[in-house]
Write an enzyme that holds these catalytic residues in place. Structure first.
Site, PDB file in Angstrom:
ATOM      1  N   GLU A   1       0.869  -1.181   0.000  1.00 10.13           N
ATOM      2  CA  GLU A   1       0.000   0.000   0.000  1.00 10.13           C
ATOM      3  C   GLU A   1       0.904   1.229   0.000  1.00 10.13           C
ATOM      4  O   GLU A   1       1.467   1.592   1.029  1.00 10.13           O
ATOM      5  CB  GLU A   1      -0.909  -0.015   1.227  1.00 10.13           C
ATOM      6  N   ILE A   2       1.044   1.859  -1.159  1.00  4.49           N
ATOM      7  CA  ILE A   2       2.001   2.956  -1.311  1.00  4.49           C
ATOM      8  C   ILE A   2       1.243   4.274  -1.424  1.00  4.49           C
ATOM      9  O   ILE A   2       0.577   4.545  -2.429  1.00  4.49           O
ATOM     10  CB  ILE A   2       2.896   2.731  -2.543  1.00  4.49           C
ATOM     11  N   ASN A  32       1.135   8.725  -0.633  1.00  8.59           N
ATOM     12  CA  ASN A  32       1.967   9.875  -0.980  1.00  8.59           C
ATOM     13  C   ASN A  32       3.109  10.094   0.006  1.00  8.59           C
ATOM     14  O   ASN A  32       4.188  10.545  -0.384  1.00  8.59           O
ATOM     15  CB  ASN A  32       1.101  11.136  -1.038  1.00  8.59           C
ATOM     16  N   ALA A  82       4.507   4.224   2.967  1.00  7.75           N
ATOM     17  CA  ALA A  82       4.159   2.974   2.291  1.00  7.75           C
ATOM     18  C   ALA A  82       4.123   1.856   3.321  1.00  7.75           C
ATOM     19  O   ALA A  82       4.979   1.788   4.209  1.00  7.75           O
ATOM     20  CB  ALA A  82       5.166   2.651   1.195  1.00  7.75           C
ATOM     21  N   GLY A 121      -8.030   6.564  -8.224  1.00  9.43           N
ATOM     22  CA  GLY A 121      -6.769   6.035  -7.730  1.00  9.43           C
ATOM     23  C   GLY A 121      -6.862   4.645  -7.142  1.00  9.43           C
ATOM     24  O   GLY A 121      -7.929   4.203  -6.685  1.00  9.43           O
ATOM     25  N   ASP A 144      -5.726   3.598  -4.364  1.00 12.51           N
ATOM     26  CA  ASP A 144      -6.112   3.615  -2.952  1.00 12.51           C
ATOM     27  C   ASP A 144      -7.622   3.682  -2.793  1.00 12.51           C
ATOM     28  O   ASP A 144      -8.203   2.984  -1.946  1.00 12.51           O
ATOM     29  CB  ASP A 144      -5.438   4.778  -2.227  1.00 12.51           C
ATOM     30  N   THR A 178       0.251  31.503  18.883  1.00  6.94           N
ATOM     31  CA  THR A 178      -0.009  31.385  17.445  1.00  6.94           C
ATOM     32  C   THR A 178       0.031  29.927  17.007  1.00  6.94           C
ATOM     33  O   THR A 178      -0.828  29.472  16.239  1.00  6.94           O
ATOM     34  CB  THR A 178       1.014  32.206  16.648  1.00  6.94           C
TER      35      THR A 178
END
EC number: 2.7.1.33
Length: 270
Positions: free
Chosen positions: A16-17, A19, A22, A113, A115, A191
């Protein structure tokens, strides 16, 4: 579209790769028995893939086949080339040309895709006959919707937590880069805390609001009485833990779906 395939007891390697990261998991039946997580950037060549995967495969020498669900072409190709050389069996890449357990409607189909295809396949493994809203909460956040009769009805894509936070830093003059984590309180007193709270709670409420909107759309436009929600992805545990009505959380949903697609396509890849 095909009915549920019976899982093989022979170990299967599932890649399962994504962005950012993986996952390589060895499945026996429907569950992973061992896994390795690496940075996707490390999959730069077949040789690099081999150095990372050899210890995992050495522990599971009976694994002869593999299936790859990749959204990063270069990394997927590197993994595929090495696995084709090293494994005695088959190496299947997930794409829209496979025999799928749902009817696909997307323009063009090839743009949906791997995924998302795998996650939708995982949702088709659910026993109850109901519509499904599938969430993948990672670098990007995707929503994909299946009807109760397993027709693909559409999806949504929005930026993930890190993309939201990095955009604030990169597109403004003074806002700092902030590590995204669960905020200690709703209202920030610095902040960094303000950014963290705004990004995380904003994402939680976006997801909850879109789930409600999609459920209403399913009722009014498609006559669906109920919709199950399934969530996966690297940031899913954080977001799901903060939702008022948490969905089913399956960290291995994409891998399970890819494994299921391999079973459905055993004949065509043999």
């Amino acid at each position: 579209m095909e009915q549920m395939a019976h899982p093989s007891s022979t170990p299967l390697l599932v890649a399962e790769i994504g962005n950012t990261t993986a996952m390589f998991a060895v499945f026996s039946g429907t569950d992973p028995i061992d896994s390795l997580q690496v940075a996707t950037a490390a999959l730069s060549s077949p040789e690099a893939v081999g150095e990372l995967l050899q210890p995992l495969l050495a522990r599971h020498s009976l694994a002869a086949d593999a299936v790859i669900s990749s959204v990063v072409p270069r990394a997927g190709e590197a993994a595929g080339r090495w696995l084709l050389d090293i494994l005695p069996g088959r190496v299947l890449a997930v794409d829209s040309t496979l025999n799928l357990p749902f009817r696909i409607s997307y323009d063009p189909p090839s743009a949906l895709g791997a995924d998302r295809l795998s996650l939708c396949a995982r949702c088709c493994m659910l026993e109850e006959e109901a519509a499904v809203i599938a969430l993948d909460i990672g670098t990007a956040i995707t929503f994909d919707v299946l009807s109760a009769d397993r027709s693909y009805l559409g999806g949504l894509i929005m930026p993930g937590l890190e993309l939201m936070a990095s955009a604030l830093h990169e597109r403004t003059a003074q806002l700092p880069r902030v590590e995204v984590s669960r905020p200690e309180r709703l209202m920030g007193l610095s902040t960094a805390d303000c950014i963290r709270s705004g990004v995380v709670w904003g994402c939680v409420l976006q997801v909850e609001g879109l789930v409600r909107k999609i459920r209403g759309w399913l009722r009014s436009e498609h006559g669906e009485g109920y919709a199950r929600v399934v969530a996966t992805g690297g940031r899913a545990p954080l977001i799901v833990s903060m939702m008022e009505m948490p969905p089913l959380l399956d960290p291995h949903a994409v891998s399970r779906g890819a494994r299921y697609l391999f079973e459905l396509n055993r004949i065509t890849v043999s």
